[in-house]
Scaffold this motif. Structure first.
Motif, PDB file in Angstrom:
ATOM      1  N   ALA A  95     -33.190  -5.948   9.993  1.00 16.92           N
ATOM      2  CA  ALA A  95     -32.487  -7.216  10.272  1.00 16.92           C
ATOM      3  C   ALA A  95     -33.804  -8.316  10.062  1.00 16.92           C
ATOM      4  N   SER A  96     -34.835  -8.322  10.935  1.00 14.55           N
ATOM      5  CA  SER A  96     -35.910  -9.258  11.067  1.00 14.55           C
ATOM      6  C   SER A  96     -36.279  -9.421   9.609  1.00 14.55           C
ATOM      7  N   VAL A  97     -36.460  -8.450   8.841  1.00  9.92           N
ATOM      8  CA  VAL A  97     -37.141  -8.673   7.387  1.00  9.92           C
ATOM      9  C   VAL A  97     -36.076  -9.061   6.443  1.00  9.92           C
ATOM     10  N   MET A  98     -34.720  -8.842   6.683  1.00 13.38           N
ATOM     11  CA  MET A  98     -33.767  -9.249   5.844  1.00 13.38           C
ATOM     12  C   MET A  98     -33.584 -10.784   6.353  1.00 13.38           C
ATOM     13  N   LEU A  99     -33.656 -11.161   7.275  1.00 16.14           N
ATOM     14  CA  LEU A  99     -33.451 -12.642   7.714  1.00 16.14           C
ATOM     15  C   LEU A  99     -34.319 -13.429   7.071  1.00 16.14           C
ATOM     16  N   ILE A 100     -35.604 -12.951   6.758  1.00 14.71           N
ATOM     17  CA  ILE A 100     -36.626 -13.635   6.047  1.00 14.71           C
ATOM     18  C   ILE A 100     -36.268 -13.711   4.626  1.00 14.71           C
ATOM     19  N   ALA A 101     -35.641 -12.733   4.154  1.00 19.17           N
ATOM     20  CA  ALA A 101     -35.121 -12.867   2.756  1.00 19.17           C
ATOM     21  C   ALA A 101     -33.984 -13.488   2.440  1.00 19.17           C
ATOM     22  N   ALA A 102     -33.036 -13.203   3.262  1.00 17.26           N
ATOM     23  CA  ALA A 102     -31.773 -13.687   2.819  1.00 17.26           C
ATOM     24  C   ALA A 102     -31.461 -14.777   3.882  1.00 17.26           C
ATOM     25  N   GLY A 103     -31.920 -15.008   4.818  1.00 16.25           N
ATOM     26  CA  GLY A 103     -31.551 -16.123   5.924  1.00 16.25           C
ATOM     27  C   GLY A 103     -30.577 -15.765   6.966  1.00 16.25           C
ATOM     28  N   LEU A 104     -30.368 -16.648   7.779  1.00 22.47           N
ATOM     29  CA  LEU A 104     -29.225 -16.116   8.834  1.00 22.47           C
ATOM     30  C   LEU A 104     -28.085 -15.786   8.280  1.00 22.47           C
ATOM     31  N   GLY A 105     -27.322 -14.878   9.126  1.00 22.57           N
ATOM     32  CA  GLY A 105     -25.873 -14.543   8.647  1.00 22.57           C
ATOM     33  C   GLY A 105     -25.566 -13.272   8.661  1.00 22.57           C
ATOM     34  N   PRO A 106     -24.439 -12.770   8.245  1.00 24.82           N
ATOM     35  CA  PRO A 106     -23.900 -11.353   8.364  1.00 24.82           C
ATOM     36  C   PRO A 106     -24.530 -10.471   7.149  1.00 24.82           C
ATOM     37  N   PHE A 107     -24.967 -11.269   6.088  1.00 24.93           N
ATOM     38  CA  PHE A 107     -25.259 -10.632   4.931  1.00 24.93           C
ATOM     39  C   PHE A 107     -26.550  -9.666   5.439  1.00 24.93           C
ATOM     40  N   ALA A 108     -27.533 -10.335   6.203  1.00 29.68           N
ATOM     41  CA  ALA A 108     -28.809  -9.592   6.436  1.00 29.68           C
ATOM     42  C   ALA A 108     -28.394  -8.583   7.373  1.00 29.68           C
ATOM     43  N   GLY A 109     -27.564  -8.684   8.400  1.00 32.54           N
ATOM     44  CA  GLY A 109     -27.096  -7.811   9.048  1.00 32.54           C
ATOM     45  C   GLY A 109     -26.624  -6.589   8.346  1.00 32.54           C
ATOM     46  N   THR A 110     -25.747  -6.626   7.621  1.00 31.16           N
ATOM     47  CA  THR A 110     -25.189  -5.641   6.641  1.00 31.16           C
ATOM     48  C   THR A 110     -26.197  -4.804   6.118  1.00 31.16           C
ATOM     49  N   ILE A 111     -26.972  -5.407   5.269  1.00 30.72           N
ATOM     50  CA  ILE A 111     -28.153  -4.819   4.666  1.00 30.72           C
ATOM     51  C   ILE A 111     -29.117  -3.895   5.489  1.00 30.72           C
ATOM     52  N   ALA A 112     -29.102  -4.768   6.780  1.00 33.85           N
ATOM     53  CA  ALA A 112     -30.081  -3.804   7.781  1.00 33.85           C
ATOM     54  C   ALA A 112     -29.395  -2.493   8.179  1.00 33.85           C
ATOM     55  N   LEU A 113     -27.949  -2.498   8.552  1.00 34.47           N
ATOM     56  CA  LEU A 113     -27.350  -1.403   8.922  1.00 34.47           C
ATOM     57  C   LEU A 113     -27.286  -0.488   7.692  1.00 34.47           C
ATOM     58  N   ALA A 114     -27.229  -0.806   6.345  1.00 32.84           N
ATOM     59  CA  ALA A 114     -27.060   0.132   5.228  1.00 32.84           C
ATOM     60  C   ALA A 114     -28.392   0.839   5.122  1.00 32.84           C
ATOM     61  N   ALA A 115     -29.593  -0.102   5.286  1.00 29.71           N
ATOM     62  CA  ALA A 115     -30.753   0.472   5.116  1.00 29.71           C
ATOM     63  C   ALA A 115     -30.954   1.735   6.144  1.00 29.71           C
ATOM     64  N   HIS A 116     -30.801   1.450   7.445  1.00 29.01           N
ATOM     65  CA  HIS A 116     -31.204   2.450   8.437  1.00 29.01           C
ATOM     66  C   HIS A 116     -30.224   3.568   8.218  1.00 29.01           C
ATOM     67  N   THR A 117     -28.904   3.382   8.113  1.00 30.39           N
ATOM     68  CA  THR A 117     -27.787   4.460   7.963  1.00 30.39           C
ATOM     69  C   THR A 117     -28.085   5.292   6.830  1.00 30.39           C
ATOM     70  N   SER A 118     -28.684   4.618   5.671  1.00 33.26           N
ATOM     71  CA  SER A 118     -28.761   5.496   4.530  1.00 33.26           C
ATOM     72  C   SER A 118     -29.923   6.703   4.806  1.00 33.26           C
ATOM     73  N   GLY A 119     -30.785   6.181   5.746  1.00 32.84           N
ATOM     74  CA  GLY A 119     -31.788   7.439   5.938  1.00 32.84           C
ATOM     75  C   GLY A 119     -31.280   8.466   6.847  1.00 32.84           C
ATOM     76  N   VAL A 120     -30.366   8.003   7.903  1.00 31.67           N
ATOM     77  CA  VAL A 120     -29.885   8.791   8.631  1.00 31.67           C
ATOM     78  C   VAL A 120     -28.666   9.675   7.946  1.00 31.67           C
ATOM     79  N   LEU A 121     -27.822   9.063   7.251  1.00 31.53           N
ATOM     80  CA  LEU A 121     -26.928   9.868   6.777  1.00 31.53           C
ATOM     81  C   LEU A 121     -27.361  10.654   5.533  1.00 31.53           C
ATOM     82  N   GLY A 122     -28.322  10.213   4.751  1.00 31.31           N
ATOM     83  CA  GLY A 122     -28.987  10.919   3.737  1.00 31.31           C
ATOM     84  C   GLY A 122     -29.607  12.223   4.410  1.00 31.31           C
ATOM     85  N   ARG A 123     -30.307  12.328   5.349  1.00 33.99           N
ATOM     86  CA  ARG A 123     -30.809  13.623   5.801  1.00 33.99           C
ATOM     87  C   ARG A 123     -29.678  14.754   6.350  1.00 33.99           C
ATOM     88  N   LEU A 124     -28.786  13.925   6.876  1.00 31.44           N
ATOM     89  CA  LEU A 124     -27.509  14.788   7.648  1.00 31.44           C
ATOM     90  C   LEU A 124     -26.754  15.486   6.479  1.00 31.44           C
TER      91      LEU A 124
END
Length: 273
Positions: free
Chosen positions: A136-165
């Motif tokens: 989220a901190s990285v995405m906030l720098i790239a996309a600014g404040l707001g839910p878009f950065a949070g959504t991408i942050a959740l998708a990035a981390h969860t992609s790794g978790v679900l991909g392994r499972l």
């Protein structure tokens, strides 16, 4: 005497009951106990200070500051919008992660060779090793404040978790159904879609719904760094020491988590059946 020896030999040939606990298990339990004790000693917890009268009094005063919660109509409207924003962040982030996770799980399960398997798993390990707050901190720098950065942050981390499972699920499936289709002339893609993926689908959906539950909580926390939703409201009002307003936001978080947990449990039961 011969009869006695015969009975003894028959008893000796009988299978003996297994030991109560194997040596490997005993050593593993011993190592776990040692690690637990060492963890408590290394943390250096001051139990006397934790349960002292001063600590109890301060905690009581802090908690009483939240009561009663602010139930004004203006605040409830804002909390409702933030709740929907948090729900949308978690649902969209989980959906994106499920799509990317499944796409990466196919090579990670070893279907394209050993090099692709280990390379993809290294990629997945990187994505799930980085916490959501860091993404989220990285995405906030790239996309600014707001839910878009949070959504991408959740998708990035969860992609790794679900991909392994997902990869572990696909790798451990029985091969008979897919092999039968291949023998009868089906292509590799068709055999995978109609045999392996169909077999694994209930487990994949169960993992996805479980991660959605976790992402509801994570989405609420991501707002602390400015990623929108209830977390951003909570940080704002706590920083101004507006405790009754913060209590309303916390109650909304608890209701949202409880509702999603119940919905996810109902969906998992029906999808598994």
């Amino acid at each position: 005497m011969k009869h006695t020896n015969s009975n003894f030999n028959e008893y000796a040939d009988m299978p003996q009951p297994p030991a109560m606990i194997e040596l490997k298990t005993a050593l593993a339990l011993l190592a776990l106990i040692v690690l637990t004790v060492a963890s408590f000693l290394s943390v250096n917890i001051d139990w006397n200070n934790l349960f002292s009268n001063e600590a109890m009094r301060s905690s009581k005063e802090f908690l009483l500051g939240f009561a009663p919660p602010d139930l004004s109509s203006n605040l409830l409207n804002k909390v409702s919008l933030a709740t929907l924003e948090t729900l949308a962040m978690s649902a969209l982030g989980t959906a994106i992660a499920a799509a990317f996770g499944l796409a990466l799980a196919v090579p990670a399960s070893g279907r394209f060779g050993i090099i692709a398997k280990h390379g993809t798993r290294l990629f997945l390990n990187f994505f799930r090793a980085v916490p959501e707050l860091v993404w989220a901190s990285v995405m906030l720098i790239a996309a600014g404040l707001g839910p878009f950065a949070g959504t991408i942050a959740l998708a990035a981390h969860t992609s790794g978790v679900l991909g392994r499972l997902f990869a572990e699920t696909l790798e451990n499936l029985p091969k008979e159904c897919e092999s039968t289709l291949r023998i009868n002339g089906s292509s590799a893609t068709t055999a995978f879609l109609y045999a392996s993926l169909f077999q694994a689908l209930p487990q994949l959906l169960s993992y996805t719904l479980y991660r959605w539950e976790n992402n509801i909580r994570a989405a609420a926390i991501l707002g602390v760094v400015g990623a929108g939703g209830l977390g951003q409201m909570l940080k704002y009002h706590l920083s101004l020491f507006q405790m009754p307003t913060a209590a309303t936001v916390i109650i909304a978080m608890l209701i949202l988590v409880a509702m999603v947990d119940a919905l996810s449990l109902w969906m998992r039961r029906h999808l598994t059946d």
